[in-house]
Design a protein around this motif. Structure first.
Motif, PDB file in Angstrom:
ATOM      1  N   ASN A  27       2.973   3.254   6.909  1.00  0.00           N
ATOM      2  CA  ASN A  27       4.248   3.532   6.517  1.00  0.00           C
ATOM      3  C   ASN A  27       5.239   4.229   7.246  1.00  0.00           C
ATOM      4  O   ASN A  27       6.391   4.349   6.599  1.00  0.00           O
ATOM      5  CB  ASN A  27       4.620   3.672   4.861  1.00  0.00           C
ATOM      6  N   GLY A  28       4.887   4.817   8.175  1.00  0.00           N
ATOM      7  CA  GLY A  28       5.855   5.818   8.892  1.00  0.00           C
ATOM      8  C   GLY A  28       5.870   7.232   8.102  1.00  0.00           C
ATOM      9  O   GLY A  28       4.954   7.741   7.491  1.00  0.00           O
ATOM     10  N   SER A  29       7.303   7.568   7.909  1.00  0.00           N
ATOM     11  CA  SER A  29       7.482   8.451   7.205  1.00  0.00           C
ATOM     12  C   SER A  29       7.642   8.534   5.817  1.00  0.00           C
ATOM     13  O   SER A  29       7.888   9.497   5.242  1.00  0.00           O
ATOM     14  CB  SER A  29       8.799   9.396   7.999  1.00  0.00           C
ATOM     15  N   TYR A  30       7.500   7.533   5.345  1.00  0.00           N
ATOM     16  CA  TYR A  30       8.129   7.011   3.986  1.00  0.00           C
ATOM     17  C   TYR A  30       6.894   6.615   3.114  1.00  0.00           C
ATOM     18  O   TYR A  30       5.955   5.839   3.682  1.00  0.00           O
ATOM     19  CB  TYR A  30       9.308   6.434   3.706  1.00  0.00           C
ATOM     20  N   ASP A  31       6.756   7.079   1.997  1.00  0.00           N
ATOM     21  CA  ASP A  31       5.649   6.530   1.036  1.00  0.00           C
ATOM     22  C   ASP A  31       6.128   5.604  -0.114  1.00  0.00           C
ATOM     23  O   ASP A  31       7.105   5.920  -0.769  1.00  0.00           O
ATOM     24  CB  ASP A  31       4.722   7.666   0.325  1.00  0.00           C
ATOM     25  N   ALA A  82      11.987  20.277   0.439  1.00  0.00           N
ATOM     26  CA  ALA A  82      12.899  19.264  -0.142  1.00  0.00           C
ATOM     27  C   ALA A  82      12.313  17.918   0.301  1.00  0.00           C
ATOM     28  O   ALA A  82      12.118  17.585   1.416  1.00  0.00           O
ATOM     29  CB  ALA A  82      14.374  19.301   0.025  1.00  0.00           C
ATOM     30  N   LYS A  83      12.568  16.786  -0.463  1.00  0.00           N
ATOM     31  CA  LYS A  83      12.106  15.426  -0.292  1.00  0.00           C
ATOM     32  C   LYS A  83      13.493  14.506  -0.579  1.00  0.00           C
ATOM     33  O   LYS A  83      14.110  14.876  -1.509  1.00  0.00           O
ATOM     34  CB  LYS A  83      11.028  14.943  -1.227  1.00  0.00           C
ATOM     35  N   ASN A  84      13.458  13.430   0.020  1.00  0.00           N
ATOM     36  CA  ASN A  84      14.669  12.456  -0.284  1.00  0.00           C
ATOM     37  C   ASN A  84      14.065  11.113  -0.935  1.00  0.00           C
ATOM     38  O   ASN A  84      12.793  10.922  -0.434  1.00  0.00           O
ATOM     39  CB  ASN A  84      15.200  11.748   1.083  1.00  0.00           C
ATOM     40  N   TRP A  85      14.624  10.798  -2.045  1.00  0.00           N
ATOM     41  CA  TRP A  85      13.984   9.794  -2.804  1.00  0.00           C
ATOM     42  C   TRP A  85      14.769   8.525  -2.661  1.00  0.00           C
ATOM     43  O   TRP A  85      15.923   8.474  -2.842  1.00  0.00           O
ATOM     44  CB  TRP A  85      13.806  10.007  -4.142  1.00  0.00           C
ATOM     45  N   ALA A 113       0.829  -1.329  -0.041  1.00  0.00           N
ATOM     46  CA  ALA A 113       0.042  -0.179   0.033  1.00  0.00           C
ATOM     47  C   ALA A 113       0.804   1.288  -0.011  1.00  0.00           C
ATOM     48  O   ALA A 113       1.925   1.186   0.569  1.00  0.00           O
ATOM     49  CB  ALA A 113      -1.084   0.026   1.102  1.00  0.00           C
ATOM     50  N   GLY A 114       0.443   2.204  -0.645  1.00  0.00           N
ATOM     51  CA  GLY A 114       0.879   3.557  -0.606  1.00  0.00           C
ATOM     52  C   GLY A 114       0.077   4.584  -0.583  1.00  0.00           C
ATOM     53  O   GLY A 114      -1.271   4.338  -0.686  1.00  0.00           O
ATOM     54  N   SER A 115       0.244   5.887  -0.622  1.00  0.00           N
ATOM     55  CA  SER A 115      -0.782   7.036  -0.559  1.00  0.00           C
ATOM     56  C   SER A 115      -1.484   7.102  -1.756  1.00  0.00           C
ATOM     57  O   SER A 115      -2.729   7.452  -1.704  1.00  0.00           O
ATOM     58  CB  SER A 115      -0.088   8.377  -0.251  1.00  0.00           C
ATOM     59  N   GLN A 116      -0.971   6.458  -2.970  1.00  0.00           N
ATOM     60  CA  GLN A 116      -1.728   6.500  -4.027  1.00  0.00           C
ATOM     61  C   GLN A 116      -2.864   5.347  -4.196  1.00  0.00           C
ATOM     62  O   GLN A 116      -4.065   5.325  -4.621  1.00  0.00           O
ATOM     63  CB  GLN A 116      -0.807   6.177  -5.397  1.00  0.00           C
ATOM     64  N   TYR A 135       7.240  11.069   2.894  1.00  0.00           N
ATOM     65  CA  TYR A 135       5.691  11.147   2.650  1.00  0.00           C
ATOM     66  C   TYR A 135       5.338  12.617   2.362  1.00  0.00           C
ATOM     67  O   TYR A 135       4.608  13.034   1.414  1.00  0.00           O
ATOM     68  CB  TYR A 135       5.132  10.933   3.951  1.00  0.00           C
ATOM     69  N   ASP A 136       6.407  13.664   2.844  1.00  0.00           N
ATOM     70  CA  ASP A 136       5.897  15.141   2.385  1.00  0.00           C
ATOM     71  C   ASP A 136       7.393  15.579   2.495  1.00  0.00           C
ATOM     72  O   ASP A 136       8.410  15.226   2.743  1.00  0.00           O
ATOM     73  CB  ASP A 136       5.109  15.570   3.670  1.00  0.00           C
ATOM     74  N   ASN A 137       7.372  16.965   2.156  1.00  0.00           N
ATOM     75  CA  ASN A 137       8.542  17.701   1.896  1.00  0.00           C
ATOM     76  C   ASN A 137       8.988  18.131   3.344  1.00  0.00           C
ATOM     77  O   ASN A 137       8.675  19.436   3.920  1.00  0.00           O
ATOM     78  CB  ASN A 137       8.390  18.846   1.053  1.00  0.00           C
ATOM     79  N   PHE A 138       9.823  17.320   4.139  1.00  0.00           N
ATOM     80  CA  PHE A 138      10.154  17.422   5.312  1.00  0.00           C
ATOM     81  C   PHE A 138      11.506  18.390   5.459  1.00  0.00           C
ATOM     82  O   PHE A 138      11.855  18.953   6.412  1.00  0.00           O
ATOM     83  CB  PHE A 138      10.665  16.171   6.284  1.00  0.00           C
ATOM     84  N   HIS A 139      12.330  18.337   4.543  1.00  0.00           N
ATOM     85  CA  HIS A 139      13.513  18.766   4.515  1.00  0.00           C
ATOM     86  C   HIS A 139      13.589  20.112   3.591  1.00  0.00           C
ATOM     87  O   HIS A 139      13.267  20.210   2.531  1.00  0.00           O
ATOM     88  CB  HIS A 139      14.570  17.792   4.250  1.00  0.00           C
ATOM     89  N   GLY A 140      14.793  20.844   3.799  1.00  0.00           N
ATOM     90  CA  GLY A 140      14.862  22.192   3.194  1.00  0.00           C
ATOM     91  C   GLY A 140      16.111  22.916   3.847  1.00  0.00           C
ATOM     92  O   GLY A 140      16.946  22.282   4.673  1.00  0.00           O
TER      93      GLY A 140
END
Length: 165
Positions: free
Chosen positions: A105-109, A149-152, A66-69, A137-142
């Motif tokens: 999924n915690g912080s990650y999608d 910014a997001k990590n992928w 499962a994911g947010s989509q 999951y969201d833009n936590f970083h910057g």
């Protein structure tokens, strides 16, 4: 003969110390965010390593999760990968994410487009486009107090940070 400090000298000294402290606080916040971003990237790298260990036991296919989509596509990626990650729940929590506990999924999608895909480079890279399998999951970083910014996570376990456009 001892010369005691005057009130004016003490006030000037305290004022200088206060100005220096005011200059240092923003710098320490930037360093703290850089450390949180680095911990998040390390978490995603470990998740990627867990996916690479999952592959050989499952015909070199990515799990269907499962994911947010597609929230009903299958179990949470956390449930599938925990046996490959020393059952460490903390890996699925980004230090910059205050709402991680409220998501499966915690912080990650999980990218549901990767569900069931073969884990070879040809499948996950089409022309010059590489398909990420997970991201923040969201833009936590910057930078400078912005969360832009997001990590992928790409396979093989490679992490990239991108700014929101």
């Amino acid at each position: 003969m001892k010369h005691p400090f005057t009130l004016l000298e003490l006030l000037i000294t305290v004022g200088i110390v206060a100005i220096l402290a005011g200059l240092l606080f923003p710098a320490t916040n930037l360093v703290r965010e850089a450390a949180r971003r680095s911990a998040c990237q390390s978490n995603l790298k470990q998740i990627g390593t867990g996916l690479e260990m999952y592959g050989p036991a499952n015909r070199f296919c990515l799990p269907t999760c499962a994911g947010s989509q597609e929230p009903n596509a299958g179990p949470a990626i956390r449930e599938v990968l925990l046996p490959y990650l020393s059952d460490s729940e903390g890996i699925f929590r980004c230090p910059s994410d205050a709402d991680a506990a409220s998501r499966s999924n915690g912080s990650y999608d999980w990218n549901t487009l990767a569900n069931g895909q073969r884990m070879d480079e040809k499948t996950l890279k089409i022309l010059d486009f590489s398909m990420p399998v997970m991201a923040d999951y969201d833009n936590f970083h910057g930078s400078a107090g912005k969360t832009d910014a997001k990590n992928w996570l790409y396979l093989p376990a490679e992490i990239k940070k991108t700014l929101k456009k």
